[in-house]
Scaffold this active site. Sequence first.
Site, PDB file in Angstrom:
ATOM      1  N   TYR A 112     -18.416 -13.807 -26.230  1.00 20.45           N
ATOM      2  CA  TYR A 112     -19.490 -14.789 -26.260  1.00 20.45           C
ATOM      3  C   TYR A 112     -20.804 -14.024 -26.232  1.00 20.45           C
ATOM      4  O   TYR A 112     -21.000 -13.157 -25.384  1.00 20.45           O
ATOM      5  CB  TYR A 112     -19.431 -15.722 -25.041  1.00 20.45           C
ATOM      6  CG  TYR A 112     -18.406 -16.810 -25.124  1.00 20.45           C
ATOM      7  CD1 TYR A 112     -18.318 -17.640 -26.236  1.00 20.45           C
ATOM      8  CD2 TYR A 112     -17.528 -17.045 -24.070  1.00 20.45           C
ATOM      9  CE1 TYR A 112     -17.392 -18.651 -26.298  1.00 20.45           C
ATOM     10  CE2 TYR A 112     -16.597 -18.060 -24.116  1.00 20.45           C
ATOM     11  CZ  TYR A 112     -16.531 -18.855 -25.230  1.00 20.45           C
ATOM     12  OH  TYR A 112     -15.608 -19.860 -25.290  1.00 20.45           O
ATOM     13  N   HIS A 128     -12.169 -24.955 -31.434  1.00 17.88           N
ATOM     14  CA  HIS A 128     -12.165 -24.736 -29.989  1.00 17.88           C
ATOM     15  C   HIS A 128     -11.239 -25.729 -29.281  1.00 17.88           C
ATOM     16  O   HIS A 128     -11.490 -26.154 -28.155  1.00 17.88           O
ATOM     17  CB  HIS A 128     -13.587 -24.837 -29.423  1.00 17.88           C
ATOM     18  CG  HIS A 128     -13.858 -23.886 -28.293  1.00 17.88           C
ATOM     19  ND1 HIS A 128     -14.358 -22.628 -28.489  1.00 17.88           N
ATOM     20  CD2 HIS A 128     -13.696 -24.008 -26.957  1.00 17.88           C
ATOM     21  CE1 HIS A 128     -14.504 -22.020 -27.322  1.00 17.88           C
ATOM     22  NE2 HIS A 128     -14.088 -22.839 -26.378  1.00 17.88           N
ATOM     23  N   GLY A 146     -10.731 -19.426 -21.077  1.00 15.02           N
ATOM     24  CA  GLY A 146     -11.552 -19.090 -19.931  1.00 15.02           C
ATOM     25  C   GLY A 146     -11.057 -19.699 -18.636  1.00 15.02           C
ATOM     26  O   GLY A 146     -10.308 -20.685 -18.616  1.00 15.02           O
ATOM     27  N   PRO A 155      -7.817 -16.690 -26.477  1.00 16.20           N
ATOM     28  CA  PRO A 155      -8.658 -16.520 -25.290  1.00 16.20           C
ATOM     29  C   PRO A 155      -8.912 -17.868 -24.633  1.00 16.20           C
ATOM     30  O   PRO A 155      -9.355 -18.816 -25.285  1.00 16.20           O
ATOM     31  CB  PRO A 155      -9.952 -15.932 -25.865  1.00 16.20           C
ATOM     32  CG  PRO A 155     -10.008 -16.430 -27.277  1.00 16.20           C
ATOM     33  CD  PRO A 155      -8.579 -16.510 -27.726  1.00 16.20           C
ATOM     34  N   GLY A 211      -4.716 -27.179 -31.658  1.00 15.19           N
ATOM     35  CA  GLY A 211      -3.691 -28.194 -31.829  1.00 15.19           C
ATOM     36  C   GLY A 211      -2.279 -27.668 -31.931  1.00 15.19           C
ATOM     37  O   GLY A 211      -1.337 -28.462 -32.075  1.00 15.19           O
ATOM     38  N   SER A 239     -10.582 -13.063 -22.791  1.00 17.49           N
ATOM     39  CA  SER A 239     -11.731 -13.947 -22.871  1.00 17.49           C
ATOM     40  C   SER A 239     -12.957 -13.343 -22.193  1.00 17.49           C
ATOM     41  O   SER A 239     -12.838 -12.648 -21.180  1.00 17.49           O
ATOM     42  CB  SER A 239     -11.401 -15.284 -22.189  1.00 17.49           C
ATOM     43  OG  SER A 239     -12.553 -16.097 -22.084  1.00 17.49           O
ATOM     44  N   ASP A 283      -6.215 -21.487 -34.958  1.00 18.93           N
ATOM     45  CA  ASP A 283      -5.850 -22.118 -33.697  1.00 18.93           C
ATOM     46  C   ASP A 283      -6.383 -23.538 -33.657  1.00 18.93           C
ATOM     47  O   ASP A 283      -7.073 -23.975 -34.572  1.00 18.93           O
ATOM     48  CB  ASP A 283      -6.304 -21.289 -32.479  1.00 18.93           C
ATOM     49  CG  ASP A 283      -7.768 -21.470 -32.083  1.00 18.93           C
ATOM     50  OD1 ASP A 283      -8.457 -22.401 -32.559  1.00 18.93           O
ATOM     51  OD2 ASP A 283      -8.238 -20.658 -31.265  1.00 18.93           O
ATOM     52  N   THR A 290     -16.784 -15.535 -30.945  1.00 15.17           N
ATOM     53  CA  THR A 290     -16.682 -16.987 -30.977  1.00 15.17           C
ATOM     54  C   THR A 290     -18.028 -17.592 -31.355  1.00 15.17           C
ATOM     55  O   THR A 290     -19.039 -17.313 -30.710  1.00 15.17           O
ATOM     56  CB  THR A 290     -16.209 -17.532 -29.622  1.00 15.17           C
ATOM     57  OG1 THR A 290     -14.851 -17.130 -29.415  1.00 15.17           O
ATOM     58  CG2 THR A 290     -16.274 -19.049 -29.582  1.00 15.17           C
TER      59      THR A 290
END
Length: 426
Positions: free
Chosen positions: A156, A318, A105, A103, A350, A132, A348, A182
């Site tokens: 969120y 994140h 934004g 996701p 990198g 997202s 997730d 998240t």
Amino acid sequence: MTNIGSGPGRSRQTRVYVRGLGGERPRVPVGPDRLEAAARAKLSAPDFAYLAGGAGTERTMRANLAAFERVQLLPRMLSGTRERDLSVELLGLTFPTPLLLAPVGVLECAHPQADLAVARAAAQEGVPFVFSSQASVPMEACAKAMGDSPRLFQLYWGTDDEVTRSFVRRAEACGARAIVLTLDTTLLGWRPRDLDLGHLPFLRGRGIAQYLSDPLFRSRLDTPLPAPAVQPPRTPALLRAGAELAAKGRAFGLTPTQMRAAAARFTATYTRPDLGWDDVSRLREWTRLPLLLKGILHPEDAREAARRGVDGLIVSNHGGRQIDGEVAALDALPGVVSAAGSLPVLFDSGVRTGSDVAKALALGARAVLLGRPYVYGLAVAGEAGVREVIQNVLAELDLTLGLLGVRAARDLGPGHLVPLASQTQP
């Protein structure tokens, strides 16, 4: 003639090289650095800063990449196979590959078609897409574009529980396969690239389509909020921002006054600094969908999540956008996997290449979420650009498995890595 084998790796290579005979080069650069540079050339400075930037001095972003540099793959010879099996079992389903689109934004910063282009690309490539909460296109439109292709919804949790529950119900109705809560954005991180430009897209009505399309959120717009402590200066730039906000409102059937109220209410309510474990238990009661917690880095948090009855974890920082100097996500992955027990762990932060995906899987991740690279592909070439990035990552993953002597992605493990203690130190 002997069959030399096939798969997404050889197919992608062959397509690129054969077209190269006619002088045609890929529209989307294959190398991660060149891909980012191409996206930067396409985007305005504020849009690129929002998509590419990280927290503070961006030490965490650099640490994420450095962690992949430290992990070394260890191939075995004469044990390959003509075709590799990339499929994985996750959430009671079989997915054709271990790749999901994370996701992200405010995708309208990258391309006008935003989430809709990504949804179509994901469906075409058979890759799940995690919608997202801060999308630029409502989840229902993206779900329609994806047909039966798998999608998840990232939540969120703001200060309005009723709006949060409404999001969950909408995600269920539009066929989401799981809710991804998240945890690491209960406050917005300190992001100098955005601060230096004085740019927060939400204040312009961007990235809040899930809210503008939500009946409960819209019902709040006639209830005034206290006036903000800081007022913007009355300048031509403010007039342009107001016009952009009004245009966004018209697309959702809102008046300029309602749209200003929507932007103000969103920014006042979308974070929840006091989110706690009991809220996770409440969310578990609200939905029968599988529940994944995103942002887990500490082993004890993994153990507590298991006690709370969640269905999976996503190790993530994140993408380095929240805390400057926190642990690299890849470095945290083995400890979380060990503590999680039977819970599947995704990863997730990198990830740039197919070999990165292989390293995360070897360290115990069940699947991997790709973020910035597909966003850069979106910026460069829209839906087609997203598809090319997906194809490139999966092609490299397939070739990496073949060259490691691994028949299936699910077979990757610590035995395919050089132990850290054995690596030569500089």
